[in-house]
Design an enzyme around this catalytic site. Structure first.
Site, PDB file in Angstrom:
ATOM      1  N   ARG A 124       0.843  -1.090   0.168  1.00 44.46           N
ATOM      2  CA  ARG A 124       0.063  -0.149   0.138  1.00 44.46           C
ATOM      3  C   ARG A 124       0.899   1.321   0.174  1.00 44.46           C
ATOM      4  NH1 ARG A 124      -3.511  -2.953  -1.517  1.00 44.46           N
ATOM      5  NH2 ARG A 124      -5.490  -3.296  -0.676  1.00 44.46           N
ATOM      6  N   GLU A 183      -2.525   7.939  -5.146  1.00 39.82           N
ATOM      7  CA  GLU A 183      -2.599   6.899  -6.198  1.00 39.82           C
ATOM      8  C   GLU A 183      -3.658   7.297  -7.248  1.00 39.82           C
ATOM      9  OE1 GLU A 183      -3.439   2.253  -6.379  1.00 39.82           O
ATOM     10  OE2 GLU A 183      -1.481   2.871  -5.227  1.00 39.82           O
ATOM     11  N   HIS A 213      -0.055  -0.195  -9.899  1.00 40.68           N
ATOM     12  CA  HIS A 213      -0.775  -1.194  -8.837  1.00 40.68           C
ATOM     13  C   HIS A 213      -1.658  -2.091  -9.776  1.00 40.68           C
ATOM     14  CE1 HIS A 213      -3.334  -1.172  -4.893  1.00 40.68           C
ATOM     15  NE2 HIS A 213      -3.074  -2.214  -5.362  1.00 40.68           N
TER      16      HIS A 213
END
Length: 329
Positions: free
Chosen positions: A232, A261, A280
């Protein structure tokens, strides 16, 4: 009784896998067209379960779902779900911690090799028609270096044989504090940061782990060290990382996740030669996506049927007087 499930968003391009699972059980599906919390709250009014990937399942959404028995996460981390509020309301929260172990471990290894071999600058420059061996710093020999794993769960443990095959020594920091075959446990984060040539993060994002790696921690690392994050983005203080890289106090970073993000299009990390960024997608493969969709949907059916799902995030809710589901055996 006919059940309804709200799918806020989903990991794959389609919901064919989830639909097959739910159709076979006679469960109706409501697919959200927007992940806006207000829109989700409106759709949640008459559903018995919520299945979510990245959408925010806030307290307001849960408060507006009086029939909801369970929230199923398409994924591992649950920082997009208000788990505390779900527990107060007697809602079971599930996740799927086993679906992408190999994929994330492989992706982490890829980031390591890309950084060590200076792959990105060489590949981009060569594709542009050049042949310049002096474009980037000399690649790093990994044999004999120390690889530090912060969080030796399933993915962290899967990395151990991968990096030992490269001839690296492995240190682990984990709440269990025990040696794993092929690795040596250390007692503190500081100890690992000082010793490691590569630091790889494999932890959930919680209030305790937010900005686990900040300016102080980066200063403890070797100026040649590499930092990897496939967990994360919030585990790392982005501003502190950017400063350390800009000032030559860190050797490089491989990031599949960032905070925020995505990063702004003009963010300095996007342009740094010692940084490899991916969007991601470490979790993704043809097999993992099918597994993820199927297991998350099966968790919903388990709760409906009074069966205990294989992974419950808030297990304490099972003994709560507020529990909405039938007793899960």
């Amino acid at each position: 009784m006919s059940y309804r499930v709200l799918i806020t968003d989903h990991p794959a391009a389609t919901i064919e896998v989830e639909r097959a699972v739910f159709d076979a059980a006679g469960v109706d599906i409501v697919v959200a067209e927007s992940t806006d919390p207000e829109a989700l709250a409106a759709l949640a009014v008459d559903v018995d379960a919520i299945a979510t990937c990245f959408a925010k399942v806030t307290a307001a959404v849960l408060d507006n779902a009086p029939r909801c028995r369970t929230v199923a996460r398409f994924g591992v981390g649950v920082d997009n779900i208000d788990v505390a509020r779900a527990s107060e309301l007697g809602i079971v929260v599930t996740n799927v911690p086993v679906y992408c172990i190999d994929e994330v471990a492989d992706h982490t290894l890829m980031l390591l090799l890309a950084l060590a071999r200076r792959l990105v600058p060489f590949a981009v420059d060569t594709a542009a028609g050049h042949w310049n061996r002096g474009l980037a710093p000399v690649p790093i020999r990994l044999r004999g270096k120390t690889f530090g794993i912060v969080g030796a769960g399933a993915i962290g443990s899967a990395l151990i044989p991968r990096v030992t095959a490269l001839g690296m020594t492995v240190l682990t920091l984990d709440r269990h504090g025990v040696d794993i075959e092929g690795a040596t446990a250390v007692s503190s984060l500081d100890e690992l940061l000082v010793a490691a040539d590569v630091v790889s993060l494999h932890l959930p994002l919680t209030t305790a782990t937010h900005h686990l790696i900040g300016a102080r921690e980066l200063d403890l690392m070797k100026p040649t060290a590499l930092l990897l994050n496939t967990s994360r983005g919030g585990l790392i203080d982005t501003a502190a990382l950017t400063a350390a890289l800009s000032e030559g106090r860190l050797g490089g970073a491989g990031l599949d996740v960032t905070e925020p993000e995505p990063l702004a299009a003009d963010h300095r990390l996007r342009e740094m030669p010692g940084v490899v960024l991916t969007p991601h997608y470490a979790f993704s493969s043809d097999g993992s996506m099918a597994d993820l969709s199927r297991i998350a949907a099966e968790h919903v059916l388990d709760v409906f049927a009074g069966r205990r799902p294989t992974s419950i995030v808030n297990a304490e809710v099972l003994s709560s007087a507020a529990l909405r589901a039938a007793e899960l055996a």
